[in-house]
Design a protein around this motif. Structure first.
Motif, PDB file in Angstrom:
ATOM      1  N   GLY A 221       0.820  -1.205   0.000  1.00 39.73           N
ATOM      2  CA  GLY A 221       0.000   0.000   0.000  1.00 39.73           C
ATOM      3  C   GLY A 221       0.850   1.251   0.000  1.00 39.73           C
ATOM      4  N   ILE A 222       0.204   2.383  -0.169  1.00 37.14           N
ATOM      5  CA  ILE A 222       0.891   3.676  -0.220  1.00 37.14           C
ATOM      6  C   ILE A 222       0.521   4.520   0.998  1.00 37.14           C
ATOM      7  CG2 ILE A 222       1.013   5.872  -1.457  1.00 37.14           C
ATOM      8  CD1 ILE A 222       2.554   3.891  -2.929  1.00 37.14           C
ATOM      9  N   LEU A 223       1.549   5.150   1.560  1.00 36.49           N
ATOM     10  CA  LEU A 223       1.338   6.033   2.708  1.00 36.49           C
ATOM     11  C   LEU A 223       2.110   7.330   2.506  1.00 36.49           C
ATOM     12  CD1 LEU A 223       2.095   2.887   3.872  1.00 36.49           C
ATOM     13  CD2 LEU A 223       0.873   3.879   5.815  1.00 36.49           C
ATOM     14  N   ALA A 224       1.695   8.363   3.242  1.00 32.14           N
ATOM     15  CA  ALA A 224       2.362   9.662   3.223  1.00 32.14           C
ATOM     16  C   ALA A 224       2.680  10.044   4.667  1.00 32.14           C
ATOM     17  CB  ALA A 224       1.448  10.710   2.585  1.00 32.14           C
ATOM     18  N   PRO A 225       3.518  11.040   4.880  1.00 34.42           N
ATOM     19  CA  PRO A 225       3.776  11.496   6.247  1.00 34.42           C
ATOM     20  C   PRO A 225       2.473  11.879   6.947  1.00 34.42           C
ATOM     21  CG  PRO A 225       5.380  12.435   4.745  1.00 34.42           C
ATOM     22  CD  PRO A 225       4.351  11.754   3.890  1.00 34.42           C
ATOM     23  N   ALA A 226       2.429  11.704   8.261  1.00 39.17           N
ATOM     24  CA  ALA A 226       1.191  11.848   9.036  1.00 39.17           C
ATOM     25  C   ALA A 226       0.468  13.177   8.857  1.00 39.17           C
ATOM     26  CB  ALA A 226       1.491  11.626  10.515  1.00 39.17           C
ATOM     27  N   ALA A 227       1.208  14.273   8.748  1.00 36.69           N
ATOM     28  CA  ALA A 227       0.574  15.598   8.703  1.00 36.69           C
ATOM     29  C   ALA A 227       0.132  16.019   7.300  1.00 36.69           C
ATOM     30  CB  ALA A 227       1.527  16.645   9.274  1.00 36.69           C
ATOM     31  N   THR A 228       0.189  15.111   6.336  1.00 33.44           N
ATOM     32  CA  THR A 228      -0.241  15.443   4.975  1.00 33.44           C
ATOM     33  C   THR A 228      -1.707  15.880   4.990  1.00 33.44           C
ATOM     34  OG1 THR A 228       1.299  13.811   4.081  1.00 33.44           O
ATOM     35  CG2 THR A 228      -0.445  14.574   2.610  1.00 33.44           C
ATOM     36  N   PRO A 229      -2.045  17.013   4.390  1.00 36.09           N
ATOM     37  CA  PRO A 229      -3.435  17.502   4.401  1.00 36.09           C
ATOM     38  C   PRO A 229      -4.421  16.473   3.841  1.00 36.09           C
ATOM     39  CG  PRO A 229      -1.945  19.205   3.613  1.00 36.09           C
ATOM     40  CD  PRO A 229      -1.133  17.939   3.697  1.00 36.09           C
ATOM     41  N   ARG A 230      -5.611  16.475   4.410  1.00 33.12           N
ATOM     42  CA  ARG A 230      -6.623  15.495   4.017  1.00 33.12           C
ATOM     43  C   ARG A 230      -7.000  15.593   2.544  1.00 33.12           C
ATOM     44  NH1 ARG A 230     -11.092  14.870   8.902  1.00 33.12           N
ATOM     45  NH2 ARG A 230      -9.621  14.140  10.521  1.00 33.12           N
ATOM     46  N   ASP A 231      -7.032  16.824   2.020  1.00 36.49           N
ATOM     47  CA  ASP A 231      -7.401  16.966   0.614  1.00 36.49           C
ATOM     48  C   ASP A 231      -6.321  16.386  -0.293  1.00 36.49           C
ATOM     49  OD1 ASP A 231      -5.667  19.053   1.380  1.00 36.49           O
ATOM     50  OD2 ASP A 231      -6.316  20.294  -0.309  1.00 36.49           O
ATOM     51  N   VAL A 232      -5.059  16.461   0.129  1.00 38.88           N
ATOM     52  CA  VAL A 232      -3.969  15.874  -0.649  1.00 38.88           C
ATOM     53  C   VAL A 232      -4.050  14.346  -0.591  1.00 38.88           C
ATOM     54  CG1 VAL A 232      -1.459  15.654  -0.848  1.00 38.88           C
ATOM     55  CG2 VAL A 232      -2.487  17.879  -0.306  1.00 38.88           C
ATOM     56  N   VAL A 233      -4.329  13.820   0.602  1.00 37.92           N
ATOM     57  CA  VAL A 233      -4.502  12.368   0.752  1.00 37.92           C
ATOM     58  C   VAL A 233      -5.644  11.884  -0.134  1.00 37.92           C
ATOM     59  CG1 VAL A 233      -5.216  10.540   2.358  1.00 37.92           C
ATOM     60  CG2 VAL A 233      -3.534  12.248   3.076  1.00 37.92           C
ATOM     61  N   ALA A 234      -6.743  12.643  -0.143  1.00 32.43           N
ATOM     62  CA  ALA A 234      -7.903  12.266  -0.955  1.00 32.43           C
ATOM     63  C   ALA A 234      -7.557  12.279  -2.448  1.00 32.43           C
ATOM     64  CB  ALA A 234      -9.069  13.219  -0.683  1.00 32.43           C
ATOM     65  N   LYS A 235      -6.776  13.268  -2.873  1.00 31.42           N
ATOM     66  CA  LYS A 235      -6.379  13.351  -4.280  1.00 31.42           C
ATOM     67  C   LYS A 235      -5.487  12.166  -4.665  1.00 31.42           C
ATOM     68  CE  LYS A 235      -4.027  16.275  -7.676  1.00 31.42           C
ATOM     69  NZ  LYS A 235      -3.358  17.570  -7.938  1.00 31.42           N
ATOM     70  N   LEU A 236      -4.525  11.866  -3.807  1.00 29.58           N
ATOM     71  CA  LEU A 236      -3.641  10.731  -4.064  1.00 29.58           C
ATOM     72  C   LEU A 236      -4.426   9.429  -4.098  1.00 29.58           C
ATOM     73  CD1 LEU A 236      -0.673  11.752  -1.726  1.00 29.58           C
ATOM     74  CD2 LEU A 236      -0.562  11.547  -4.222  1.00 29.58           C
ATOM     75  N   ASN A 237      -5.361   9.277  -3.161  1.00 31.33           N
ATOM     76  CA  ASN A 237      -6.185   8.071  -3.115  1.00 31.33           C
ATOM     77  C   ASN A 237      -6.986   7.904  -4.399  1.00 31.33           C
ATOM     78  OD1 ASN A 237      -9.191   7.055  -2.474  1.00 31.33           O
ATOM     79  ND2 ASN A 237      -7.754   5.911  -1.195  1.00 31.33           N
ATOM     80  N   ALA A 238      -7.639   8.973  -4.836  1.00 23.81           N
ATOM     81  CA  ALA A 238      -8.477   8.906  -6.034  1.00 23.81           C
ATOM     82  C   ALA A 238      -7.660   8.522  -7.268  1.00 23.81           C
ATOM     83  CB  ALA A 238      -9.170  10.244  -6.257  1.00 23.81           C
ATOM     84  N   GLU A 239      -6.476   9.094  -7.394  1.00 24.66           N
ATOM     85  CA  GLU A 239      -5.647   8.824  -8.568  1.00 24.66           C
ATOM     86  C   GLU A 239      -5.111   7.393  -8.563  1.00 24.66           C
ATOM     87  OE1 GLU A 239      -5.352   9.905 -11.958  1.00 24.66           O
ATOM     88  OE2 GLU A 239      -5.484  11.745 -10.778  1.00 24.66           O
TER      89      GLU A 239
END
Length: 291
Positions: A221-239
């Motif tokens: 799976g893919i992860l990002a640093p903990a403080a990554t903004p939720r909208d960025v996480v959502a964008k990465l997830n969608a893509e």
């Protein structure tokens, strides 16, 4: 995208496949950087300390986020606290393979040799406490046999030495094994899933081959640093979910026996917590020590 293991293993293969799709989607190069060492902890720690802006992400898997929290008494990252899960990319079934020179064509025959000559069968893995190591320890515990573990610095090097005949067997993810199985450089004698796989329909599961209750599947799976903004996480997830649904990606993964997932960040986070609990007793039974 940090791949915390050397080239040639399933982590690297899946990272490069998804990285290419993201590059195509964004029109911006996604660089896959192999930062192996210390059971994946070096690369994962690097990601944990990276700026939380969405530009650095890491490939996590059963070892770095499932086993390592128990294996390493002083792990330089917290698998839950230090990361923002993005998505569980794929489940990668394990396969048990042997070198063609070993006169073994089934798990039953392998067990017979192992019981007649305890400790003489050598198996490789990506390192002490790695996913491949623990998969074989689990096999040994259930089958009540003893094999000899040869740890390597990554799955790729372990596979290359198996092909060369330096070791005799191995259990690891099929994504890294399938090209060598298809080329007859390695012989698949069983799979680690609960049911047989369409890509190897003639190969039995380890459980049906006689080791009752055995099931071990790797995941990525893919992860990002903990403080990554939720909208960025959502964008990465969608893509990434979109990439997993692409016909060419599905075809490539299916050819290697890989099962695409693409779930939500919350579901992936829950999966990581469950895996830490599941593998803790196996890690302790293995007696593995960080290298």
């Amino acid at each position: 995208m940090i791949a915390p293991f050397p080239p040639g293993g399933s982590t690297d293969l899946i990272a490069r496949l998804i990285g290419q799709k993201l590059t195509e989607a964004w029109g911006q190069q996604v660089v896959v950087e192999n930062r192996g060492g210390a059971g994946g902890t070096i690369g994962v720690e690097l990601a944990a300390r990276a700026p939380a802006d969405g530009y650095t992400i890491v490939m996590g898997h059963i070892g770095t986020f499932g086993a390592n929290p128990t294996l390493y008494p002083k792990l330089p990252y917290d698998a839950v606290r230090d990361f923002a899960p993005i998505t569980l990319l794929a489940m990668v079934p394990n396969a048990m393979v042997v070198h063609p020179a070993l006169p073994v064509r089934s798990v039953k025959e392998l067990l017979a040799v192992a019981r007649a000559k305890p400790g003489e069968i050598l198996y490789g893995s990506g390192g002490s406490g790695s996913a491949a190591h623990l998969a074989m320890v689990y096999f040994e515990l259930l089958a009540k046999v003893k094999l000899t573990h040869i740890p390597y610095k990554g799955t790729g090097p372990a596979i290359y030495d198996l092909i060369a005949g330096q070791t005799s067997t191995m259990i690891t993810g099929m994504a890294a094994l399938m090209p060598h199985i298809k080329a007859a450089k390695l012989r698949a004698i069983a799979v680690g899933t609960a049911k047989r796989l369409p890509v190897l329909p003639e190969v039995p599961t380890i459980a049906e081959a006689g080791v009752t209750g055995y099931e071990a599947t790797q995941w990525y799976g893919i992860l990002a640093p903990a403080a990554t903004p939720r909208d960025v996480v959502a964008k990465l997830n969608a893509e990434m979910v979109k990439a997993l649904r692409a016909a060419d990606v599905k075809e490539r993964l299916a050819g290697d026996g890989v099962i695409p997932v693409g779930n939500s960040p919350e579901e992936f986070g829950a999966h990581i917590k469950a895996e830490i609990a599941r593998w803790a007793p196996v890690v302790k039974a293995s007696g593995a020590r960080p290298e």
